[in-house]
Design an enzyme around this catalytic site. Structure first.
Site, PDB file in Angstrom:
ATOM      1  N   GLY A  10      37.161  47.905  46.818  1.00 34.29           N
ATOM      2  CA  GLY A  10      37.697  47.511  45.523  1.00 34.29           C
ATOM      3  C   GLY A  10      36.994  46.266  45.034  1.00 34.29           C
ATOM      4  O   GLY A  10      36.163  45.672  45.723  1.00 34.29           O
TER       5      GLY A  10
ATOM      6  N   ASP B   7      50.674  35.042  42.277  1.00 37.70           N
ATOM      7  CA  ASP B   7      49.967  36.252  41.822  1.00 37.70           C
ATOM      8  C   ASP B   7      50.532  37.488  42.519  1.00 37.70           C
ATOM      9  O   ASP B   7      49.773  38.353  42.969  1.00 37.70           O
ATOM     10  CB  ASP B   7      48.467  36.120  42.072  1.00 37.70           C
ATOM     11  CG  ASP B   7      47.650  37.064  41.186  1.00 37.70           C
ATOM     12  OD1 ASP B   7      48.203  37.562  40.190  1.00 37.70           O
ATOM     13  OD2 ASP B   7      46.479  37.312  41.489  1.00 37.70           O
TER      14      ASP B   7
END
Length: 891
Positions: free
Chosen positions: A563, A685
């Site tokens: 990713g 986050d």
């Protein structure tokens, strides 16, 4: 010829008549829309004869309309835009309502006064195409639907005054005000503007600036005021501005300065007290420090509610003065002002330690996200022994005068962004400068140890002069030969030692990363490779050579990419023993940007905490411009893949039991960060793409580049806004103040995604459903109405499952409450989710063998846990117990 002249005259008369008739028709529309009729207006009369209506005598076109004030109501008709020659429209101080018409492309319009009415909305092209607009006033229209200052306003370059106080304006102040060379007055008070003052203010000639009393508050510094030299009146009170008051010595026309009720810090500049025209200034209810400013008797001033060192004007204690100057290099961070009060630095000042005589001996600001520079004023703390500034975001050089501190023993500035030359420090001082960007070293003429990375104890030979001798004679050839021979000998020794280290490593170190550490036979806590030392952290994390990672990832092959994101790319790696790891590589060229900060933050954080629901850091690599982090590999990818892209990745859709168990795992990880670790942290986050899944679909929280430590005894702190849209808590997004409820909000959004299978923000959906939280709250408010239709259709719904989902949906709504104090803490979240998740069951002996590969059941429990995830350095159990950090809180 006569016929042509007659035809031209006829057409001209008709053209003028049509123009007049058009304006007359518009004025008739306006008259009909107002109640009662304005004084002196009558439908039976020519509009150019109406009171306060002026027309062009040659054309009959309406030039100005003044209805101020007439106590009239009604709405302004949309046909007003047809008054092509209109220069001035004044309807202020009435009771007009309804939507405002568009004034787009009325190129003659110069003045537009709409203030003190009850208008309801503004069209998007409201002020488009008005090149001659000079004065615009819409203040005191509190009934307006929220709107933003349009970007096309920059085309109105003749603008002189913009009045829009109490007009429902939202968003940030646009950065285009330098487009108006004639702008003098800007009034935007009592709105809901957020963000900082735009830099373009510094290039304007604004005289009167009113931005006070915003609902949530403008933030950031007010430094730009120092460049606004034409200022005469500044109202910034009742906002959330931070940082110091800038030097306003060039603002010689300033007579009124309102700065009260903000979060300003630092020492009040002496230059303000010398402003020649200043007659009124308010500074109360800030966090200002240092001496009270001493203004003349002709200045009205209020300074109560600050942190000045004394109640009367005069200098502060020398130690206080030095520490405040040091804080100034850091930008006077607000976290220092909460405790740095009074005139005694030894009276409970945070980060400061003193001896019994009241002398400052330690300043410890490590790992607290401070930025700025190191002030040379620290050299005035003559009793200082220990200075810890490591693991921050400091830049600039190390002040050379710090080496004059007579009692200094420890200087740690590692893991910052410092640069330039490193000063000489005596070998008696323990200096750590690792993890910075230094370009060289400074050596004192008297010899001693230069500092480069960690302190060297090898002095420069005192018999080798660094310059010509005292009588001006040149260095002898024999001395030069001696120097050359010495250098050659040193080089030979260095190569020999490096070779021996390399051979020793080949025979005594077996790099075999498995789980979360590297095993080795080296007794010390370092790994030596080709003359370089790779530090091994106490919990087993190590600095891994780039060659190991290149081999593991097939030289970072595209086929190994797992990713990518703003930080860089994550690669799948496989070590020599078959162990799989995830290698996150920073983007090229990002070394000096936010990526570097996140790289250092993750190392600093993950070397201090461990938990079964936090992804473990195995090691890291720093090689030239490469920055890499190595994690345990999570084979099932992210939660987002399973919720939104399960077909693409070949997964089966998650069951409800799996989803709620994942939610509980994540909640436990966040709970550990907030309240169970040795220090409280905020992740900042939390999102579905930062939640990784094991083979058994159990979850771990990942990506700790934005994590921040909560200052001791503080429930909140101010930092730059960071995170992902859709998951940002509203109070954090607008003010930058972070609490643990920021993570609670983001976790609530993840719960909504788990329930619905929808993304936090999906721009492919209609406006009313694209923002998940807003849409989900509407469903909950309706007390279950349509909740079944909102649930992810891949879930099998029976009564028991629906009841469980309903409870979790209520929890998600509570977690995303608009007011942060209405959100639960994570301990409550864990308690709510617990009954719905999979129950833990002990494994049978044969399952232990299969799952853990022959774990030594004779080990003590802590060491067994440690050994099961780390093929560690050969600790004794006593050594392990002495090094672990709050391990009991994890299990």
């Amino acid at each position: 010829m006569a016929y042509a002249k007659a035809l031209f005259l006829f057409l001209l008369i008709n053209l003028l008549t049509v123009s007049f008739c058009d304006d007359a028709a518009v004025m008739s529309k306006l008259l009909a829309a107002l109640s009662p009729a304005p004084s002196g207006w009558s439908a039976s009369k020519d509009p150019c004869t109406w009171t306060n209506v002026n027309c062009d005598k040659s054309t009959g076109n309406v030039l100005s309309i003044n209805l101020n004030p007439q106590s009239i109501s009604g709405e302004l008709p949309s046909e007003l835009t047809q008054l092509e020659s209109l220069r001035s429209l004044s309807v202020q101080k009435n009771s007009l309502s309804g939507p405002l018409p568009s004034f787009a492309n009325m190129s003659s319009l110069q003045e537009l006064y709409l203030d003190s009415n009850q208008f309801s909305s503004i069209p998007q092209d409201f002020l488009l195409g008005l090149p001659n607009l000079q004065i615009f006033s819409i203040s005191d229209n509190g009934e307006l639907i929220p709107w933003k200052i349009p970007s096309y306003l920059a085309e109105s370059t003749n603008l002189e005054s913009f009045y829009a106080s109490n007009a429902s304006i939202t968003g940030v102040i646009p950065n285009f005000f330098d487009s108006f060379p004639n702008l003098q007055n800007l009034r935007l008070s009592y709105n809901n503007l957020t963000g900082s003052l735009p830099g373009s203010f510094g290039s304007t000639f604004i005289q009167n600036l009113w931005l006070n009393n915003q609902q949530q508050g403008l933030s950031g510094t007010i430094h730009v005021l120092s460049s606004m030299t034409q200022l005469s009146q500044v109202w910034l009170q009742a906002n959330a501005f931070t940082g110091p008051i800038p030097d306003l010595s060039k603002c010689v026309n300033l007579f009124d300065l309102q700065l009260r009720d903000n979060q300003l810090t630092g020492v009040v500049p002496v230059s303000i007290t010398a402003l020649p025209k200043l007659v009124n200034i308010t500074l109360q209810n800030n966090y200002l420090q240092g001496p009270i400013p001493d203004f003349g008797n002709n200045v009205k001033i209020n300074v109560v509610g600050n942190s000045f060192c004394k109640d009367t004007p005069g200098p502060c204690d020398p130690q206080v003065t030095a520490l405040l100057a040091f804080a100034g290099g850091l930008g006077y961070p607000i976290m220092l002002t909460h405790s740095w009060e009074g005139n005694d630095a030894c009276n409970s000042w945070k980060y400061i330690s003193c001896d019994e005589q009241g002398n400052v001996i330690t300043v410890n600001l490590e790992m607290d996200d401070f930025s700025g520079t190191i002030s040379p004023a620290l050299a005035n703390l003559t009793s200082l022994r220990n200075l810890y500034l490591d693991n921050n975001n400091l830049s600039g050089p190390i002040p050379e005068n710090l080496n004059t501190l007579p009692n200094l023993q420890v200087l740690d500035v590692s893991n910052n962004h410092l640069s330039g030359l490193i000063p000489y420090f005596p070998s008696s001082i323990k200096v750590n400068t690792d993890g910075n960007l230094f370009t060289g070293k400074v050596v004192s003429p008297g010899g001693g140890s230069p500092v480069l990375g960690q302190n060297s104890d090898a002095p420069i030979p005192s018999d080798i002069p660094l310059s010509g001798n005292s009588n001006g004679s040149s260095i002898s050839a024999g001395m030069i030969v001696g120097v050359v021979i010495s250098v050659v000998i040193v080089v030979v020794i260095v190569f020999f030692v490096s070779y021996k280290c390399y051979m020793k490593r080949q025979h005594k170190m077996k790099v075999s990363v498995k789980g979360t550490a590297v095993s080795t036979e080296i007794k010390k806590r370092d790994i030596v490779d080709c003359g370089r030392t790779f530090h091994v952290h106490e919990d087993g994390n190590i600095a891994i050579p780039i060659q190991v990672l290149e081999k593991a990832t097939n030289f970072f092959s595209q086929e190994n990419v797992l990713g990518s994101g703003g930080y860089g790319v994550v690669y799948l790696g496989e070590l020599d023993d078959g162990t799989k790891v995830a290698v996150k590589k920073m983007k090229d060229g990002a070394t000096l940007t936010t990526g570097m900060n996140e790289f250092q933050a993750e190392i600093a954080f993950l070397t201090k905490v461990r938990h079964r629901n936090l992804v473990a850091l195995i090691g890291y690599c720093i090689n030239d411009n490469n920055r890499l982090l190595v994690y345990e590999y999570m084979p099932q990818g992210t939660l987002g893949h399973h919720l939104f892209e399960w077909e693409k990745h070949g997964f089966d859709p998650l069951t409800w039991k799996q989803r709620v168990t994942i939610a509980l795992d994540v909640a436990r990880g966040i709970e550990y960060l907030h309240s169970l670790a040795h220090q409280s942290f905020i992740h900042r986050d939390i999102k579905s793409s930062n939640i990784l899944l094991c083979d058994d679909t159990r979850a771990k929280v990942a990506d700790f580049g934005l994590v921040r430590k909560v200052p001791n005894d503080k429930s909140s702190f101010e930092t730059r806004v960071a995170g992902t849209f859709g998951y940002l808590a509203p109070e954090y997004a607008t003010t930058g103040r972070a609490t643990d409820k920021v993570d609670v909000y983001a976790f609530g959004v993840v719960l909504m995604e788990i329930i619905t299978g929808k993304k936090a923000i999906d721009e492919t959906l209609p406006d009313e459903t694209c923002h998940l939280v807003t849409w989900f709250h509407k469903i909950i408010i309706r007390k279950g109405y349509n909740l079944r239709n909102a649930i992810d259709p891949t879930l099998d719904l029976d009564d028991q499952t629906f009841e469980s989902i309903s409870k979790v949906a209520e929890l998600a709504a509570h977690c995303t409450a608009n007011k942060y104090f209405r959100r639960p803490n994570m301990e409550h979240v864990v308690n709510v989710l617990g009954p719905f998740a999979q129950k833990w069951k002990p494994l049978r002996p044969e399952e232990i063998e299969e799952k853990y590969g022959g774990l030594d059941l004779h080990m003590s429990l802590p060491l067994a846990f440690y050994d099961s995830s780390i093929e560690s350095l050969p600790f004794t159990e006593a050594q392990f117990n002495g090094n672990r950090l709050n391990q009991s809180a994890q299990f």
